[in-house]
Write a protein that holds these residues in place. Structure first.
Motif, PDB file in Angstrom:
ATOM      1  N   GLY A  66     -12.053  -0.893  -9.107  1.00 24.87           N
ATOM      2  CA  GLY A  66     -13.386  -1.061  -8.536  1.00 24.87           C
ATOM      3  C   GLY A  66     -14.435  -0.364  -9.370  1.00 24.87           C
ATOM      4  O   GLY A  66     -15.462  -0.951  -9.733  1.00 24.87           O
ATOM      5  N   ASP A  67     -14.189   0.907  -9.691  1.00 26.92           N
ATOM      6  CA  ASP A  67     -15.152   1.667 -10.486  1.00 26.92           C
ATOM      7  C   ASP A  67     -15.235   1.147 -11.909  1.00 26.92           C
ATOM      8  O   ASP A  67     -16.276   1.253 -12.561  1.00 26.92           O
ATOM      9  N   PHE A 120     -11.874  -6.557  -3.099  1.00 28.99           N
ATOM     10  CA  PHE A 120     -10.667  -6.685  -2.276  1.00 28.99           C
ATOM     11  C   PHE A 120      -9.701  -7.695  -2.892  1.00 28.99           C
ATOM     12  O   PHE A 120      -8.490  -7.444  -2.983  1.00 28.99           O
ATOM     13  N   ILE A 121     -10.242  -8.827  -3.338  1.00 27.84           N
ATOM     14  CA  ILE A 121      -9.406  -9.864  -3.958  1.00 27.84           C
ATOM     15  C   ILE A 121      -8.757  -9.340  -5.236  1.00 27.84           C
ATOM     16  O   ILE A 121      -7.576  -9.600  -5.500  1.00 27.84           O
ATOM     17  N   ILE A 122      -9.526  -8.583  -6.030  1.00 24.01           N
ATOM     18  CA  ILE A 122      -8.993  -8.030  -7.281  1.00 24.01           C
ATOM     19  C   ILE A 122      -7.837  -7.080  -6.995  1.00 24.01           C
ATOM     20  O   ILE A 122      -6.756  -7.164  -7.622  1.00 24.01           O
ATOM     21  N   TYR A 123      -8.029  -6.164  -6.042  1.00 21.51           N
ATOM     22  CA  TYR A 123      -6.961  -5.222  -5.700  1.00 21.51           C
ATOM     23  C   TYR A 123      -5.754  -5.956  -5.138  1.00 21.51           C
ATOM     24  O   TYR A 123      -4.601  -5.592  -5.394  1.00 21.51           O
ATOM     25  N   GLU A 127      -2.106  -6.118  -6.813  1.00 22.68           N
ATOM     26  CA  GLU A 127      -1.243  -5.324  -5.934  1.00 22.68           C
ATOM     27  C   GLU A 127      -1.457  -3.821  -6.149  1.00 22.68           C
ATOM     28  O   GLU A 127      -0.523  -3.052  -6.379  1.00 22.68           O
ATOM     29  N   LYS A 128      -2.723  -3.400  -6.030  1.00 21.12           N
ATOM     30  CA  LYS A 128      -3.098  -2.006  -6.279  1.00 21.12           C
ATOM     31  C   LYS A 128      -3.434  -1.238  -4.996  1.00 21.12           C
ATOM     32  O   LYS A 128      -4.010  -0.163  -5.048  1.00 21.12           O
ATOM     33  N   TRP A 129      -3.026  -1.784  -3.824  1.00 20.05           N
ATOM     34  CA  TRP A 129      -3.269  -1.067  -2.569  1.00 20.05           C
ATOM     35  C   TRP A 129      -2.187  -0.013  -2.358  1.00 20.05           C
ATOM     36  O   TRP A 129      -1.481  -0.008  -1.345  1.00 20.05           O
ATOM     37  N   ASN A 130      -2.047   0.877  -3.331  1.00 19.30           N
ATOM     38  CA  ASN A 130      -0.974   1.872  -3.270  1.00 19.30           C
ATOM     39  C   ASN A 130      -1.491   3.287  -2.992  1.00 19.30           C
ATOM     40  O   ASN A 130      -0.742   4.255  -3.053  1.00 19.30           O
ATOM     41  N   ASN A 131      -2.775   3.388  -2.688  1.00 26.36           N
ATOM     42  CA  ASN A 131      -3.350   4.702  -2.428  1.00 26.36           C
ATOM     43  C   ASN A 131      -4.631   4.532  -1.629  1.00 26.36           C
ATOM     44  O   ASN A 131      -5.336   3.529  -1.765  1.00 26.36           O
ATOM     45  N   ALA A 134      -8.024   3.439  -3.197  1.00 33.32           N
ATOM     46  CA  ALA A 134      -8.382   2.044  -3.458  1.00 33.32           C
ATOM     47  C   ALA A 134      -9.407   1.547  -2.443  1.00 33.32           C
ATOM     48  O   ALA A 134     -10.339   0.812  -2.793  1.00 33.32           O
ATOM     49  N   TYR A 135      -9.252   1.960  -1.187  1.00 32.19           N
ATOM     50  CA  TYR A 135     -10.180   1.530  -0.139  1.00 32.19           C
ATOM     51  C   TYR A 135     -11.556   2.188  -0.338  1.00 32.19           C
ATOM     52  O   TYR A 135     -12.592   1.531  -0.167  1.00 32.19           O
TER      53      TYR A 135
END
Length: 210
Positions: A66-67, A120-123, A127-131, A134-135
């Protein structure tokens, strides 16, 4: 003193030297860019371009997608803002500081929501919703996208978005191990507060009858 130093900078143990040097360069030019922005100086853009280019690379390495996209967006918007700030509205006056209109507030909301969905689509895709970061990263990305868009158009409300986003970013970057960047965002918060006051004063002077 040593325990305090270790608390802040042990995170750099094992980090490649070139990443540390690049972070310091990015932070330096980031500081210059925000100071120039506070002073309503066109140099906000060339210094910002250097800083954002550096952080696109660093944030890609640290997987803060995101950043990373924020800085890629900053890079492109800096070119756009550079053009807007140098454009004359008449024979003697450049683009002035103004308040956002009702239409621009709706546009800002559209940018905010659109950015949330896009990040959200990029994450999700990578598959980067591991922490939990990320939100938070998704939320701050949307905030900063609006702030940068408003700054390019010389809207005084841009500082409000910078202040909110900067405050959230301080613990985020410290948690991710980018201590110098966390310190940078802390100072950014202070500069943004003064920037808002300075722009508000300039806006008031511009509206005052000659």
């Amino acid at each position: 003193m040593q325990p305090i130093f270790d608390f802040f900078f042990d995170q750099y143990y094992g980090v490649p030297t070139h990443l540390l040097i690049l972070e310091l360069i990015g932070v330096l030019f980031g500081f210059l860019s925000v100071i120039y922005s506070k002073n309503n100086n066109i140099l906000v853009y060339p210094t910002g371009i250097i800083s954002t280019a550096v952080f696109v690379y660093i944030l890609t390495v640290y997987e803060l997608l995101g950043d990373m996209m924020i800085n890629a967006y900053y890079f492109s918007m800096s070119i756009y803002g550079w053009y807007i700030w140098t454009r004359k509205v008449d024979a003697t006056h450049f683009t002035p500081i103004t308040n956002t209109t009702r239409k621009e507030n709706w546009q800002a909301l559209f940018i905010f929501l659109g950015t949330l969905i896009f990040v959200f689509i990029i994450y999700e895709y990578f598959e980067k919703w591991n922490n939990w970061t990320a939100y938070i990263d998704t939320f701050t990305t949307a905030i900063f996208f609006v702030g940068m868009w408003q700054m390019a158009k010389k809207k005084i409300e841009n500082w409000i978005f910078w202040i909110i986003g900067d405050l959230i970013s301080v613990p985020l970057y410290f948690y991710k191990g980018l201590t110098f960047t966390a310190i940078q965002y802390f100072v950014f918060t202070i500069i943004a507060i003064y920037g808002y006051r300075a722009w508000k004063r300039d806006l008031r002077n511009d509206l005052r009858p000659a």
